[in-house]
Design a protein around this motif. Structure first.
Motif, mmCIF file in Angstrom:
data_model
loop_
_atom_site.group_PDB
_atom_site.id
_atom_site.type_symbol
_atom_site.label_atom_id
_atom_site.label_comp_id
_atom_site.label_asym_id
_atom_site.label_seq_id
_atom_site.Cartn_x
_atom_site.Cartn_y
_atom_site.Cartn_z
ATOM 1 N N ALA A 1 -11.455 -0.998 -5.171
ATOM 2 C CA ALA A 1 -12.687 -0.370 -5.665
ATOM 3 C C ALA A 1 -13.840 -0.648 -4.701
ATOM 4 N N GLU A 2 -13.897 -1.847 -4.140
ATOM 5 C CA GLU A 2 -14.940 -2.180 -3.157
ATOM 6 C C GLU A 2 -14.789 -1.316 -1.904
ATOM 7 N N PHE A 3 -13.552 -1.045 -1.528
ATOM 8 C CA PHE A 3 -13.290 -0.215 -0.347
ATOM 9 C C PHE A 3 -13.931 1.167 -0.490
ATOM 10 N N ILE A 4 -13.966 1.701 -1.695
ATOM 11 C CA ILE A 4 -14.551 3.036 -1.885
ATOM 12 C C ILE A 4 -15.999 2.978 -2.384
ATOM 13 N N GLY A 5 -16.609 1.780 -2.315
ATOM 14 C CA GLY A 5 -18.044 1.689 -2.550
ATOM 15 C C GLY A 5 -18.486 1.182 -3.908
ATOM 16 N N TYR A 6 -17.608 0.582 -4.678
ATOM 17 C CA TYR A 6 -17.989 0.034 -5.983
ATOM 18 C C TYR A 6 -18.019 -1.483 -5.914
ATOM 19 N N ARG A 7 -18.620 -2.106 -6.920
ATOM 20 C CA ARG A 7 -18.697 -3.571 -6.942
ATOM 21 C C ARG A 7 -17.406 -4.199 -7.458
ATOM 22 N N GLY A 8 -16.520 -3.422 -7.967
ATOM 23 C CA GLY A 8 -15.238 -3.902 -8.481
ATOM 24 C C GLY A 8 -14.626 -2.832 -9.361
ATOM 25 N N PHE A 9 -13.462 -3.128 -9.910
ATOM 26 C CA PHE A 9 -12.739 -2.154 -10.714
ATOM 27 C C PHE A 9 -13.505 -1.799 -11.991
ATOM 28 N N GLU A 10 -14.108 -2.791 -12.635
ATOM 29 C CA GLU A 10 -14.891 -2.523 -13.852
ATOM 30 C C GLU A 10 -16.066 -1.603 -13.540
ATOM 31 N N ILE B 1 0.846 -1.197 0.000
ATOM 32 C CA ILE B 1 0.000 0.000 0.000
ATOM 33 C C ILE B 1 0.882 1.248 0.000
ATOM 34 N N THR B 2 1.948 1.231 0.785
ATOM 35 C CA THR B 2 2.883 2.359 0.809
ATOM 36 C C THR B 2 3.535 2.545 -0.560
ATOM 37 N N ARG B 3 3.900 1.442 -1.203
ATOM 38 C CA ARG B 3 4.474 1.526 -2.554
ATOM 39 C C ARG B 3 3.474 2.161 -3.524
ATOM 40 N N TYR B 4 2.205 1.727 -3.447
ATOM 41 C CA TYR B 4 1.179 2.312 -4.316
ATOM 42 C C TYR B 4 1.057 3.812 -4.064
ATOM 43 N N TYR B 5 1.081 4.202 -2.785
ATOM 44 C CA TYR B 5 0.958 5.621 -2.426
ATOM 45 C C TYR B 5 2.123 6.413 -3.028
ATOM 46 N N LYS B 6 3.324 5.892 -2.847
ATOM 47 C CA LYS B 6 4.509 6.608 -3.334
ATOM 48 C C LYS B 6 4.580 6.625 -4.861
ATOM 49 N N ALA B 7 3.981 5.645 -5.500
ATOM 50 C CA ALA B 7 3.996 5.609 -6.967
ATOM 51 C C ALA B 7 2.893 6.472 -7.561
ATOM 52 N N TYR B 8 1.676 6.340 -7.041
ATOM 53 C CA TYR B 8 0.520 6.983 -7.671
ATOM 54 C C TYR B 8 0.158 8.349 -7.082
ATOM 55 N N ILE B 9 0.524 8.606 -5.846
ATOM 56 C CA ILE B 9 0.122 9.873 -5.227
ATOM 57 C C ILE B 9 1.287 10.867 -5.203
ATOM 58 N N ILE C 1 3.853 0.572 -10.095
ATOM 59 C CA ILE C 1 3.688 -0.872 -10.233
ATOM 60 C C ILE C 1 2.191 -1.128 -10.382
ATOM 61 N N THR C 2 1.841 -1.911 -11.368
ATOM 62 C CA THR C 2 0.430 -2.158 -11.638
ATOM 63 C C THR C 2 -0.097 -3.231 -10.693
ATOM 64 N N PRO C 3 -1.106 -2.905 -9.910
ATOM 65 C CA PRO C 3 -1.708 -3.905 -9.018
ATOM 66 C C PRO C 3 -2.420 -4.981 -9.838
ATOM 67 N N ASN C 4 -2.523 -6.174 -9.271
ATOM 68 C CA ASN C 4 -3.243 -7.230 -9.981
ATOM 69 C C ASN C 4 -4.743 -6.973 -9.927
ATOM 70 N N LYS C 5 -5.482 -7.747 -10.685
ATOM 71 C CA LYS C 5 -6.929 -7.534 -10.817
ATOM 72 C C LYS C 5 -7.656 -7.668 -9.477
ATOM 73 N N ALA C 6 -7.263 -8.635 -8.677
ATOM 74 C CA ALA C 6 -7.916 -8.843 -7.381
ATOM 75 C C ALA C 6 -7.712 -7.633 -6.473
ATOM 76 N N THR C 7 -6.514 -7.064 -6.479
ATOM 77 C CA THR C 7 -6.231 -5.890 -5.665
ATOM 78 C C THR C 7 -7.054 -4.695 -6.142
ATOM 79 N N LEU C 8 -7.113 -4.501 -7.463
ATOM 80 C CA LEU C 8 -7.917 -3.398 -8.013
ATOM 81 C C LEU C 8 -9.382 -3.551 -7.620
ATOM 82 N N ASN C 9 -9.900 -4.767 -7.709
ATOM 83 C CA ASN C 9 -11.297 -5.004 -7.333
ATOM 84 C C ASN C 9 -11.534 -4.721 -5.848
ATOM 85 N N ALA C 10 -10.613 -5.178 -5.010
ATOM 86 C CA ALA C 10 -10.770 -4.965 -3.554
ATOM 87 C C ALA C 10 -10.693 -3.479 -3.205
#
Length: 174
Positions: free
Chosen positions: A75-84, A49-57, A64-73
């Protein structure tokens, strides 16, 4: 896709900033890791998570591109059903049209490729059949010489022999 991952990360870390008591990056990363495990049964290390913060923020690290499961999780954290779902609900009409058009183009390319393969196989089969069927590989006696013919099980036809065909002629005397 990169743009959507960037948007997702900004949304996730924006929400974490609002709800976490911690103010440091590492503290917020630990908070998010714990929240992901408790609420979504998804294990994500606070180091990632720290790596993502330092890369994207902050842009301090290489993205580093997160895998699909991480993207889905996330997205769920912020209230969506998944990344799609996150993409679908946040894209503009133009982006939606582009995505649909892109899908249609890919589908058309697949259909064209399949059509080419099928046509190639059909033409190959037709060529093989025609070359076998129309090949003159027999001969028959005609008046004073042999002539090449397509085999057709005639009574007097024989298998083609090029030497006999070229040299064997009726002796007319003389």
């Amino acid at each position: 896709m990169e743009k959507w991952i960037q948007n997702l990360m900004e949304s996730v870390f924006g929400k974490v900033k609002e709800i976490a008591v911690e103010t440091s990056v590492n503290g917020r990363s630990r908070y998010l890791a714990q929240k992901m495990e408790d609420d979504f049964s998804f294990r994500l290390s606070d180091r990632n998570i720290t790596r993502y913060y330092k890369a994207y923020i902050t842009g301090e690290k290489r993205k580093i591109t997160p895998n699909k499961a991480t993207l889905n999780a996330l997205a769920e954290f912020i209230g969506y059903r998944g990344f799609e779902d996150f993409i679908r609900r946040n894209e503009t009409k133009e982006e939606e049209k582009c995505r649909k058009f892109s899908r249609q183009i890919k589908k058309m390319y697949k259909q064209i490729a399949l059509s080419l393969v099928v046509n190639f196989l059909l033409l190959s089969g037709l060529f093989f059949f025609v070359s076998k069927y129309y090949k003159k590989n027999c001969m028959i006696w005609m008046d004073d010489h042999y002539e090449k013919i397509r085999c057709s099980d005639l009574e007097l036809e024989v298998e083609l022999n090029e030497k006999v065909l070229a040299k064997f002629k009726k002796n007319t005397g003389g």
